[in-house]
Design an enzyme around this catalytic site. Structure first.
Site, mmCIF file in Angstrom:
data_model
loop_
_atom_site.group_PDB
_atom_site.id
_atom_site.type_symbol
_atom_site.label_atom_id
_atom_site.label_comp_id
_atom_site.label_asym_id
_atom_site.label_seq_id
_atom_site.Cartn_x
_atom_site.Cartn_y
_atom_site.Cartn_z
ATOM 1 N N CYS A 148 86.183 66.856 90.952
ATOM 2 C CA CYS A 148 85.696 66.071 89.821
ATOM 3 C C CYS A 148 85.084 66.984 88.759
ATOM 4 C CB CYS A 148 84.673 65.044 90.305
ATOM 5 S SG CYS A 148 84.053 63.954 89.006
ATOM 6 N N CYS A 158 81.255 58.878 95.603
ATOM 7 C CA CYS A 158 81.064 57.720 94.716
ATOM 8 C C CYS A 158 82.136 56.658 94.882
ATOM 9 C CB CYS A 158 80.978 58.183 93.265
ATOM 10 S SG CYS A 158 82.492 58.937 92.609
#
Length: 358
Positions: free
Chosen positions: A94, A190
């Protein structure tokens, strides 16, 4: 601004110091399942919290829809890596793609002077340009997740929290009256709101779980598994082998995705001292090349452990890290992060991805 205390304090500090701040929150995935998850970042409540901080401190705030970028660069890679019998680290991917590639380009398009984040890591101006150093708070240091940061990105990035410990960050949040001062830290991946990563893989690859053999290192077939994605190197529980396997507890030693086999053996067989790496990012002194062969370094192969001594070997187009002391449970897909070989091991030199171990 993820909506947590760290990025909120980072933005609020800069606004209070007189900088022109533009707050950005990335919508990365469908919030429906995660919106009630207290310890996963980037859920619906987090966007609201980031907006409130921006309103309180008087700077604009935007939500950018990066869901498709995130799915392609991070979530799909996460699923495919597990199906290959490896262990992914989505937080590195990410940072490497969505945040420090896509979002950084947005910041440049806005003619911003820099992009600041709430990561716990220090950027220090060295004699040859900016250097990346471990955070003052060793327990919160995030250098392991930022090893893929390039020199060009480092020129543009700032990390205002790197010199603080977490208690000081929370004190500043309370002092500035931020609504997130006592908000719990995010702890889960997440996009895995249940904490069970196989749920995500089953949804993305519904027909990928192919049963196969659980094989002892001596060649005996001990049982059947549901699919390689349900197993990780070093796993002991949940093998379903019963008691008729010998006297020693068995661990997952290796995963052969091509053959569909999970190989098990005694704990001592988990020891590894050689790591083959690929996709090296080097932000140390000079360029990455043959002259670094034999270089003593320190390395992290897990985010939660301190750097340990090792040597870098470059020969025959192979990049190998030799650990001074063997480690256990290392898996292809994990990161091996390089640090300077000194008492503090503070400077981050880069790192690479483990492709195999020995």
């Amino acid at each position: 601004m993820s909506g947590g205390v760290d990025s909120s304090v980072c933005a609020a500090m800069l606004a209070r110091e007189g900088y022109e701040v533009i707050g950005v929150t990335l919508q990365l995935y469908d919030h429906g399942a995660a919106i009630q998850k207290a310890k996963a970042c980037c859920a619906g409540q987090d966007i609201y919290d980031a907006q409130r901080v921006a309103e309180m401190m008087g700077f604009p705030h935007y939500v950018l829809d990066y869901e498709s970028n995130f799915k392609e660069s991070v979530i799909e890679d996460f699923a495919d890596t597990y199906l290959q019998g490896s262990t992914p680290i989505p937080c590195v991917r990410c940072n490497q793609t969505v945040k420090f590639r896509d979002l950084l380009q947005v910041a440049k398009d806005l003619n911003a002077d820099c992009m600041a984040t709430g990561h716990y890591i220090r950027r220090i101006e060295g004699p040859d340009g900016p250097e990346l150093h471990r955070a003052f708070d060793g327990g919160k240091d995030q250098s392991y997740f930022l090893f893929a940061t390039t020199r060009e990105q480092l020129d543009f990035l700032r990390f205002p929290l790197g010199h603080l410990d977490k208690s000081e960050t929370r004190r500043l949040a309370a002092e500035m009256g931020l609504n997130v001062a006592s908000k719990p830290d995010s702890q889960d991946i997440c996009f895995v709101p249940t904490g069970k990563y196989t749920d995500v893989i089953e949804k993305l690859r519904p027909h990928a779980a192919t049963p196969g053999d659980i094989v002892h290192m001596d060649g005996r077939v001990l049982g059947q598994h549901r699919g390689v994605m349900y197993y990780t190197i070093g796993q002991r529980r949940g093998l379903g082998l019963g008691d008729d396997t010998g006297t020693d507890p068995l661990f997952v030693i290796r995963i052969d995705a091509d053959k569909g086999e999970v190989i098990v053996g005694p704990r001592k067989e988990l020891e590894r001292s050689k790591l083959w790496l690929t996709d090296i990012n080097w932000i140390g002194k000079g360029e990455f090349g043959p002259e670094l062969d034999g270089l003593p370094i320190k390395v992290k192969v897990r985010s939660t452990r301190p750097p340990t001594p090792a040597h870098l070997r470059l020969s025959n187009d192979c990049i190998i890290v030799e650990l001074d002391e063997p480690d256990m449970g290392l898996s292809p897909g994990q990161a091996c992060v390089f640090y300077a070989y000194d008492a503090a091991a503070a400077r981050t030199l880069g790192g690479g991805w483990i492709t195999r171990t020995e």
